[in-house]
Design a protein around this motif. Structure first.
Motif: not given
Ligand code: SAH
Ligand code: SF4
Length: 348
Positions: A53, A91-92, A95-96, A100, A102-103, A125, A132, A134
């Motif tokens: 995560r 950030c997401c 991350g994606y 990732y 899951t954030f 998001i 994803c 959250i």
């Protein structure tokens, strides 16, 4: 002792008295037997999978004053920051693209993060990345707020109960309500979140009797996730002079929780990895199946100092992520980056 452990393995429950007997009589041999059984249980539920995560530390402003925590309100030495909506979303996005799905948005109780702002972030998001999940971890909020955020698309909420013993809870949480913390957890469950409870190991005066209460609370609440970590002192707090929580006790608690709730999502916490360089791998062997590498912007990481000694590796880079995955795979587990929902949870 083996008989008690077999019973825990077969029935996924023990009486309080049996739990206490188990905790009071663990030696190397039966501890290893316990660990074997919790390993077998994680293999039955999730195989050798470890879910990754992306953790985003959204703010270190906090109105609460938990005695153990480095970002407590009274700590004048904390260098405060909060991410803007744009930074959070970026950030997401980063991350994606790293993989990732899951954030985890975690932070102090910061009044700046109103429902309106959070809903906008969650919708943005979810609108961009429908595959994803959250997870929020923003402390105690009203039931209405939890419901609003759930309806906006949040899937999971982490709120440790910290300790199920009232006296200890009150001694380390000035001006906080033991009942309200539990009420929040009940609200989160009822609303439909995958809910994470959990507790700290190494609080003042904590005994095996207290751990039995924590384990019973968890067995009854049936949270989808449980976060268990050692207390680690932070020098600017009233608990800065105390000893670290004990890593072996953390491992024992992880293994018993895995056996009480076979389908639970169980992180090998950053704090465990901080106290023992092999702590996370040890966690996986006793039933942990989640890790949360840091996705926060690098310049803020030092400021989110819940405790001393936290490592500030630049692990949002693709290179670092590869190393994390390699390390998990090298000790016989399989790092995966899908949503990784609790297998018995369905969205309401
Ligand atoms: N404010 C939110 C989320 C951030 S704190 C909340 O309190 O729920 C997240 C977790 O960090 C807390 O639940 C606590 O158990 C843990 N934590 C705080 N200070 C710590 C310390 N000194 N050692 C180990 N864990 C700590
Ligand atoms: Fe705030 Fe959470 Fe730290 Fe308590 S543990 S002071 S609520 S950030």
């Amino acid at each position: 002792m083996k008989k008690i452990i077999d019973k825990l393995y077969n029935e996924n429950n023990l009486s309080d008295k049996e739990l206490l007997t188990l905790l009071n009589n663990l030696n190397e041999e039966n501890k290893n037997y316990l660990f074997e059984k919790s390993y077998m249980t994680r293999m039955k539920s999730y195989g050798n999978t470890v879910f990754l995560r992306g953790l985003i530390e959204v703010s270190n402003f906090c109105k609460k004053d938990c005695m153990y925590c480095g970002i407590r309100n009274s700590n004048k030495n904390a260098n405060r920051y909060r991410l803007t909506e744009e930074e959070l979303i970026n950030c997401c996005i980063r991350g994606y693209s790293l993989g990732y799905r899951t954030f985890v948005m975690q932070g102090g109780e910061d009044a700046y993060f109103t429902d309106e702002i959070l809903c906008r972030v969650i919708r943005t998001i979810k609108g961009k990345f429908e595959d994803c999940a959250i997870t929020l971890s923003l402390g105690e909020r009203s039931r209405d707020s939890y419901k609003t955020l759930y309806d906006a698309g949040a899937d999971r909420y982490l709120l440790r109960h910290e300790t199920a013993t009232r006296e200890i809870y009150e001694s380390v949480h000035p001006n906080m309500s033991f009942e309200n913390r539990r009420q929040c957890l009940n609200d989160l469950k009822e609303i439909g979140y995958q809910t994470g409870a959990g507790f700290l190991i190494g609080l003042p005066n904590q005994t095996n009797e207290d751990f039995v209460k924590d384990l019973r609370f968890i067995k009854e609440l049936k949270p989808e996730m449980v976060g268990i970590g050692p207390f680690i002192p932070q020098k600017d707090t009233p608990m800065g002079h105390l000893e670290n929580g004990n890593v072996e006790i953390v491992l024992v608690m992880l293994s018993i929780v895995r056996l009480l709730l076979p389908e639970v999502l169980l992180p090998a916490t950053t704090a465990l990895g901080t106290l023992d360089p092999e702590g996370r791998e040890k966690g996986f062997r006793v039933g942990a199946n989640v890790i949360m590498p840091n996705l926060s912007p690098f310049e803020n990481r030092k400021k989110y100092s819940l405790y001393d000694g936290k490592k500030f590796v630049q692990d949002e880079s693709a290179e670092e992520l590869k190393n994390i995955i390699k390390k998990i795979d090298s000790v016989g587990f399989n790092a995966v980056m899908n949503r990784g929902d609790n297998i018995i949870w369905k969205r309401k």
